[in-house]
Design a protein around this motif. Structure first.
Motif, PDB file in Angstrom:
ATOM      1  N   THR A  58       3.483   6.285   1.989  1.00  0.00           N
ATOM      2  CA  THR A  58       3.791   5.679   3.354  1.00  0.00           C
ATOM      3  C   THR A  58       2.734   5.282   3.939  1.00  0.00           C
TER       4      THR A  58
ATOM      5  N   GLY B  88       1.720   5.675   7.051  1.00  0.00           N
ATOM      6  CA  GLY B  88       1.261   6.816   7.808  1.00  0.00           C
ATOM      7  C   GLY B  88       0.089   7.755   7.097  1.00  0.00           C
ATOM      8  N   GLN B  89       0.473   7.856   5.812  1.00  0.00           N
ATOM      9  CA  GLN B  89      -0.295   8.825   4.752  1.00  0.00           C
ATOM     10  C   GLN B  89      -1.562   8.053   4.622  1.00  0.00           C
TER      11      GLN B  89
ATOM     12  N   LEU C  35      14.833   0.673   6.801  1.00  0.00           N
ATOM     13  CA  LEU C  35      14.133   2.094   7.144  1.00  0.00           C
ATOM     14  C   LEU C  35      15.046   2.500   8.223  1.00  0.00           C
TER      15      LEU C  35
ATOM     16  N   HIS D  76       0.324   0.478  12.086  1.00  0.00           N
ATOM     17  CA  HIS D  76       1.556   0.270  12.115  1.00  0.00           C
ATOM     18  C   HIS D  76       2.092  -0.515  13.167  1.00  0.00           C
TER      19      HIS D  76
ATOM     20  N   GLU E 202       6.138   3.397  15.835  1.00  0.00           N
ATOM     21  CA  GLU E 202       6.007   5.023  15.237  1.00  0.00           C
ATOM     22  C   GLU E 202       6.804   4.901  13.766  1.00  0.00           C
ATOM     23  N   LEU E 203       8.110   4.291  13.800  1.00  0.00           N
ATOM     24  CA  LEU E 203       8.995   4.159  12.681  1.00  0.00           C
ATOM     25  C   LEU E 203       8.069   3.650  11.536  1.00  0.00           C
TER      26      LEU E 203
ATOM     27  N   LYS F  98       5.264   3.811  10.598  1.00  0.00           N
ATOM     28  CA  LYS F  98       4.369   4.818   9.843  1.00  0.00           C
ATOM     29  C   LYS F  98       5.048   5.200   8.427  1.00  0.00           C
ATOM     30  N   ASP F  99       6.490   5.200   8.694  1.00  0.00           N
ATOM     31  CA  ASP F  99       7.323   5.632   7.592  1.00  0.00           C
ATOM     32  C   ASP F  99       7.408   4.615   6.298  1.00  0.00           C
TER      33      ASP F  99
END
Length: 217
Positions: free
Chosen positions: A13, A15-16, A84, A131, A163-164, A166-167
């Motif tokens: 992801t 975020g990772q 998503l 993001h 924030e979404l 990030k996935d």
């Protein structure tokens, strides 16, 4: 012990990846030694706990690190749409028609679009904003048309979806970033060309008025 290990960027992801760049920053600043960095790297991209990484055989340890590097350095392919959280998002359909607010926010995030995203060989100062950039470039699809064309929601800032983002898979983010860099270059060239043409017309008009030709009687 079964280890869940990413084989490509679609299994990592955004975020990772942001957390990974922060790890690199800590390594470069001397906050982490190489061994601890690699252990935290394994934790970030697998299902292992930090304490478990000390019990991995050296061969497996190196194999896991190599596989993570292979996945991170995979060449991404641009995809204009993805789903998503039950929502289908689409890339800005026409970069030439973006609003002034979109352009302002893209300019503010421009420092992370310098081709340093694909392999993490160079860290950036705006890792936390990756993001947000995706939340500008991608928005929910509101209307699908024939031949695969579509419309997206009007831009109302990044707060709702950043924030979404990030996935999203790293492959989506990477592909979009490089595609955007190329489009942005073309857009800047088009704007520059248009500006020069406007200046030429203005100068020609000013010269005409100065000579008296074409002056209203």
């Amino acid at each position: 012990m079964k280890i869940n290990l990413a084989e490509n960027q679609s299994e990592i992801t955004l975020g990772q990846y942001q957390k990974y760049l922060k790890l690199i920053e800590r390594l470069e600043n001397g906050e982490l030694d190489t061994y601890t960095f690699n252990r935290r790297k394994i934790v970030l991209f697998t299902n292992l706990m930090f304490k478990d990484t000390a019990n991995i055989t050296q061969i497996d340890f190196e194999g896991i690190i190599n596989q993570i590097d292979v996945a991170l350095n995979e060449q991404a392919v641009f995809k204009s749409r993805f789903k998503l959280g039950g929502v289908e998002f689409g890339f800005i359909p026409n970069i030439n028609n973006i609003t002034s607010e979109e352009m302002m926010h893209l300019d503010a995030l421009d420092s992370i679009t310098q081709g340093e995203f694909i392999d993490a060989s160079n860290n950036t100062n705006n890792v936390e904003d990756l993001h947000k950039l995706m939340a500008v470039l991608f928005r929910p699809i509101t209307n699908k048309e024939v031949f695969g064309s579509y419309e997206i929601a009007s831009y109302n800032g990044t707060k709702k979806y950043c924030e979404l983002m990030k996935d999203i898979p790293l492959s989506i983010a990477n592909g979009a970033l490089f595609f955007f860099v190329n489009l942005a270059t073309e857009l800047q060239e088009a704007i520059l060309k248009s500006t020069k043409e406007v200046q030429k017309r203005a100068e020609a008009q000013a010269t005409t008025f100065k000579s008296g030709d074409g002056t209203l009687q």
